[in-house]
Design a protein around this motif. Sequence first.
Motif, PDB file in Angstrom:
ATOM      1  N   MET A 168       0.671  -1.201   0.027  1.00 30.29           N
ATOM      2  CA  MET A 168       0.099   0.133   0.002  1.00 30.29           C
ATOM      3  C   MET A 168       0.993   1.211   0.016  1.00 30.29           C
ATOM      4  SD  MET A 168       0.210   1.834   3.031  1.00 30.29           S
ATOM      5  CE  MET A 168      -1.442   2.493   3.039  1.00 30.29           C
ATOM      6  N   GLY A 169       0.417   2.297  -0.621  1.00 29.81           N
ATOM      7  CA  GLY A 169       1.170   3.633  -0.493  1.00 29.81           C
ATOM      8  C   GLY A 169       0.127   4.820  -1.045  1.00 29.81           C
ATOM      9  N   TYR A 170       0.856   5.870  -0.617  1.00 28.99           N
ATOM     10  CA  TYR A 170       0.150   7.182  -1.016  1.00 28.99           C
ATOM     11  C   TYR A 170       0.884   8.014  -1.924  1.00 28.99           C
ATOM     12  CZ  TYR A 170      -2.809  11.247   0.182  1.00 28.99           C
ATOM     13  OH  TYR A 170      -3.729  12.185   0.047  1.00 28.99           O
ATOM     14  N   GLY A 176       3.727   3.473  -6.762  1.00 33.46           N
ATOM     15  CA  GLY A 176       4.807   2.274  -6.640  1.00 33.46           C
ATOM     16  C   GLY A 176       3.595   1.079  -6.072  1.00 33.46           C
ATOM     17  N   SER A 177       2.793   1.091  -5.563  1.00 33.16           N
ATOM     18  CA  SER A 177       1.969  -0.074  -5.308  1.00 33.16           C
ATOM     19  C   SER A 177       1.287  -0.776  -6.506  1.00 33.16           C
ATOM     20  CB  SER A 177       0.967   0.371  -4.201  1.00 33.16           C
ATOM     21  OG  SER A 177       1.273   0.646  -2.818  1.00 33.16           O
ATOM     22  N   TRP A 178       0.929   0.447  -7.354  1.00 31.44           N
ATOM     23  CA  TRP A 178       0.292  -0.179  -8.581  1.00 31.44           C
ATOM     24  C   TRP A 178       1.270  -0.825  -9.349  1.00 31.44           C
ATOM     25  CZ3 TRP A 178      -4.066  -0.103 -11.509  1.00 31.44           C
ATOM     26  CH2 TRP A 178      -5.122   0.952 -11.261  1.00 31.44           C
ATOM     27  N   PHE A 179       2.577  -0.288  -9.426  1.00 34.67           N
ATOM     28  CA  PHE A 179       3.589  -0.901 -10.256  1.00 34.67           C
ATOM     29  C   PHE A 179       4.079  -2.238  -9.736  1.00 34.67           C
ATOM     30  CE2 PHE A 179       8.362  -1.914 -10.458  1.00 34.67           C
ATOM     31  CZ  PHE A 179       8.472  -1.763 -12.089  1.00 34.67           C
ATOM     32  N   PHE A 180       4.247  -2.319  -8.282  1.00 36.94           N
ATOM     33  CA  PHE A 180       4.563  -3.750  -7.623  1.00 36.94           C
ATOM     34  C   PHE A 180       3.475  -4.778  -7.968  1.00 36.94           C
ATOM     35  CE2 PHE A 180       7.699  -1.693  -4.391  1.00 36.94           C
ATOM     36  CZ  PHE A 180       8.417  -1.374  -5.311  1.00 36.94           C
ATOM     37  N   ALA A 194      -2.395  -8.719  -2.622  1.00 31.68           N
ATOM     38  CA  ALA A 194      -3.369  -7.369  -2.895  1.00 31.68           C
ATOM     39  C   ALA A 194      -2.595  -6.149  -3.055  1.00 31.68           C
ATOM     40  CB  ALA A 194      -4.479  -7.296  -2.031  1.00 31.68           C
ATOM     41  N   SER A 195      -3.217  -5.078  -3.385  1.00 38.47           N
ATOM     42  CA  SER A 195      -2.658  -3.905  -3.521  1.00 38.47           C
ATOM     43  C   SER A 195      -3.438  -2.795  -2.946  1.00 38.47           C
ATOM     44  CB  SER A 195      -1.864  -3.510  -4.841  1.00 38.47           C
ATOM     45  OG  SER A 195      -1.455  -2.235  -4.958  1.00 38.47           O
ATOM     46  N   ILE A 196      -2.878  -1.638  -2.226  1.00 39.04           N
ATOM     47  CA  ILE A 196      -3.971  -0.488  -1.890  1.00 39.04           C
ATOM     48  C   ILE A 196      -3.340   0.847  -2.398  1.00 39.04           C
ATOM     49  CG2 ILE A 196      -5.362   0.460  -0.181  1.00 39.04           C
ATOM     50  CD1 ILE A 196      -4.981  -2.277   1.390  1.00 39.04           C
ATOM     51  N   PRO A 197      -3.415   1.099  -3.589  1.00 37.07           N
ATOM     52  CA  PRO A 197      -3.019   2.417  -3.999  1.00 37.07           C
ATOM     53  C   PRO A 197      -3.903   3.573  -3.611  1.00 37.07           C
ATOM     54  CG  PRO A 197      -3.212   0.887  -5.883  1.00 37.07           C
ATOM     55  CD  PRO A 197      -4.013   0.579  -4.821  1.00 37.07           C
ATOM     56  N   MET A 198      -3.288   4.528  -3.091  1.00 35.00           N
ATOM     57  CA  MET A 198      -3.934   5.798  -2.422  1.00 35.00           C
ATOM     58  C   MET A 198      -3.414   7.317  -3.163  1.00 35.00           C
ATOM     59  SD  MET A 198      -4.226   4.475   1.505  1.00 35.00           S
ATOM     60  CE  MET A 198      -5.543   5.748   1.916  1.00 35.00           C
ATOM     61  N   ALA A 199      -4.299   7.958  -3.486  1.00 38.10           N
ATOM     62  CA  ALA A 199      -3.925   9.359  -4.054  1.00 38.10           C
ATOM     63  C   ALA A 199      -2.972   9.000  -5.433  1.00 38.10           C
ATOM     64  CB  ALA A 199      -3.453  10.024  -2.994  1.00 38.10           C
ATOM     65  N   SER A 200      -3.120   8.111  -6.198  1.00 36.34           N
ATOM     66  CA  SER A 200      -2.354   7.810  -7.095  1.00 36.34           C
ATOM     67  C   SER A 200      -2.628   8.029  -8.565  1.00 36.34           C
ATOM     68  CB  SER A 200      -2.033   6.173  -7.315  1.00 36.34           C
ATOM     69  OG  SER A 200      -3.378   5.674  -7.313  1.00 36.34           O
ATOM     70  N   SER A 201      -1.888   8.045  -9.430  1.00 36.80           N
ATOM     71  CA  SER A 201      -2.290   8.305 -10.807  1.00 36.80           C
ATOM     72  C   SER A 201      -0.944   7.534 -11.806  1.00 36.80           C
ATOM     73  CB  SER A 201      -1.958   9.710 -11.070  1.00 36.80           C
ATOM     74  OG  SER A 201      -2.409  10.152 -12.354  1.00 36.80           O
ATOM     75  N   PRO A 217      -6.019  -8.600  -7.065  1.00 33.69           N
ATOM     76  CA  PRO A 217      -6.998  -7.430  -6.713  1.00 33.69           C
ATOM     77  C   PRO A 217      -6.513  -6.193  -6.173  1.00 33.69           C
ATOM     78  CG  PRO A 217      -7.122  -9.201  -5.003  1.00 33.69           C
ATOM     79  CD  PRO A 217      -6.059  -9.544  -5.996  1.00 33.69           C
ATOM     80  N   LEU A 218      -7.156  -5.024  -6.410  1.00 30.50           N
ATOM     81  CA  LEU A 218      -6.616  -3.637  -6.182  1.00 30.50           C
ATOM     82  C   LEU A 218      -7.759  -2.955  -5.635  1.00 30.50           C
ATOM     83  CD1 LEU A 218      -4.790  -4.273  -8.731  1.00 30.50           C
ATOM     84  CD2 LEU A 218      -4.203  -1.675  -8.421  1.00 30.50           C
ATOM     85  N   TYR A 219      -7.306  -2.286  -4.521  1.00 32.09           N
ATOM     86  CA  TYR A 219      -8.233  -1.454  -3.858  1.00 32.09           C
ATOM     87  C   TYR A 219      -7.892  -0.036  -3.895  1.00 32.09           C
ATOM     88  CZ  TYR A 219     -11.928  -0.127  -0.279  1.00 32.09           C
ATOM     89  OH  TYR A 219     -12.956   0.195   0.444  1.00 32.09           O
ATOM     90  N   VAL A 220      -8.333   0.856  -4.938  1.00 29.34           N
ATOM     91  CA  VAL A 220      -7.834   1.921  -5.242  1.00 29.34           C
ATOM     92  C   VAL A 220      -8.977   3.154  -4.567  1.00 29.34           C
ATOM     93  CG1 VAL A 220      -7.258   3.668  -7.169  1.00 29.34           C
ATOM     94  CG2 VAL A 220      -7.224   1.311  -7.349  1.00 29.34           C
ATOM     95  N   ILE A 221      -8.097   3.828  -3.845  1.00 29.47           N
ATOM     96  CA  ILE A 221      -8.633   5.021  -2.945  1.00 29.47           C
ATOM     97  C   ILE A 221      -8.284   6.350  -3.601  1.00 29.47           C
ATOM     98  CG2 ILE A 221      -9.094   6.076  -0.706  1.00 29.47           C
ATOM     99  CD1 ILE A 221      -8.481   3.439   0.360  1.00 29.47           C
ATOM    100  N   HIS A 222      -9.235   7.496  -3.574  1.00 29.18           N
ATOM    101  CA  HIS A 222      -8.856   8.499  -4.437  1.00 29.18           C
ATOM    102  C   HIS A 222      -9.819  10.006  -4.007  1.00 29.18           C
ATOM    103  CE1 HIS A 222      -6.169  10.243  -7.351  1.00 29.18           C
ATOM    104  NE2 HIS A 222      -6.782  11.219  -7.632  1.00 29.18           N
ATOM    105  N   GLY A 223      -8.967  10.798  -3.378  1.00 26.88           N
ATOM    106  CA  GLY A 223      -9.709  12.005  -3.044  1.00 26.88           C
ATOM    107  C   GLY A 223     -10.580  12.628  -4.129  1.00 26.88           C
TER     108      GLY A 223
END
Length: 281
Positions: A168-170, A176-180, A194-201, A217-223
């Motif tokens: 996971m990462g912000y 980086g979490s997407w890439f890994f 699993a991966s938890i990308p936050m505020a990513s692009s 699976p990915l759990y993507v969180i974005h403001g």
Amino acid sequence: MQQIILKGRPFLVLILIFILTACGGDDDGPGPGPGPGPDPDPERTAQDVINDFENLVINEGTNDLELESIQEGVFWKFRLIVPEGASPTNKRPLVLRLHGAARSGSPEAHLSTECLVEPGFQGKDVFILSPNSNGLFWYQEPNIVQVQALLELVSSRFDIDQDKVVSMGYSDGGNGSWFFAEFNSVFFGDQFSASIPMASSYRNPPGDGDVSKIDIPLYVIHGTADDLFPIETTKGFVDEYIAAGTDVTFVEAEGLVHNNPCTYVSYLREAVNWLETEVWD
């Protein structure tokens, strides 16, 4: 700023990764020099790194550590949080946390775990590994080597549940979490569940090329008010990965901006519940 990734790039560091994860290697003896005798400036070996890690004093709780890499004079700084009671009969999950502002070069960037990852996983008795990016993006070769090596070293020493390893990462850490996740098989032997990308692009490849399915699976969180990575852009990337067959849960953090990661704790806790009920169950 969007990452630029070369899909399928044959990273030469795979050789270094293999060496580092080996139990030992042949000694080629002293290097060339004027006459017999040991090399006055011998290179470090993989076994040196393994021995140095084994000699680190690591206790339950928070440990802020430094380890000289296989390259002499290059050090890996990282925080390792060890839960109480981990044992061969009570193996615990491992969370790889990647900090944001990867290129800042801050020697303390990896220490900001109290802001998001610790409260997000509060009460879950997980190992948390938080390395420092050393001023490079997480997808660059030195950080691939660092993360892969630290995961191997920590897993070999502690009672980690290998079926429950998540990245996971912000911000830059989210990328980086997407890439890994995308290169989970190539670099990490399918170690991540699993991966938890936050505020990513993140999009690979950049531009108009087709993205590929990610197998975890990915759990993507974005403001919704992210002023650095507009949510419309990230949502577009998410839709492309879903169309390619990736299992992505996309969560919009209403009203949250980019430069205040501490406000995302409740959303990370929801992601942890997703891990426990849908991924690790």
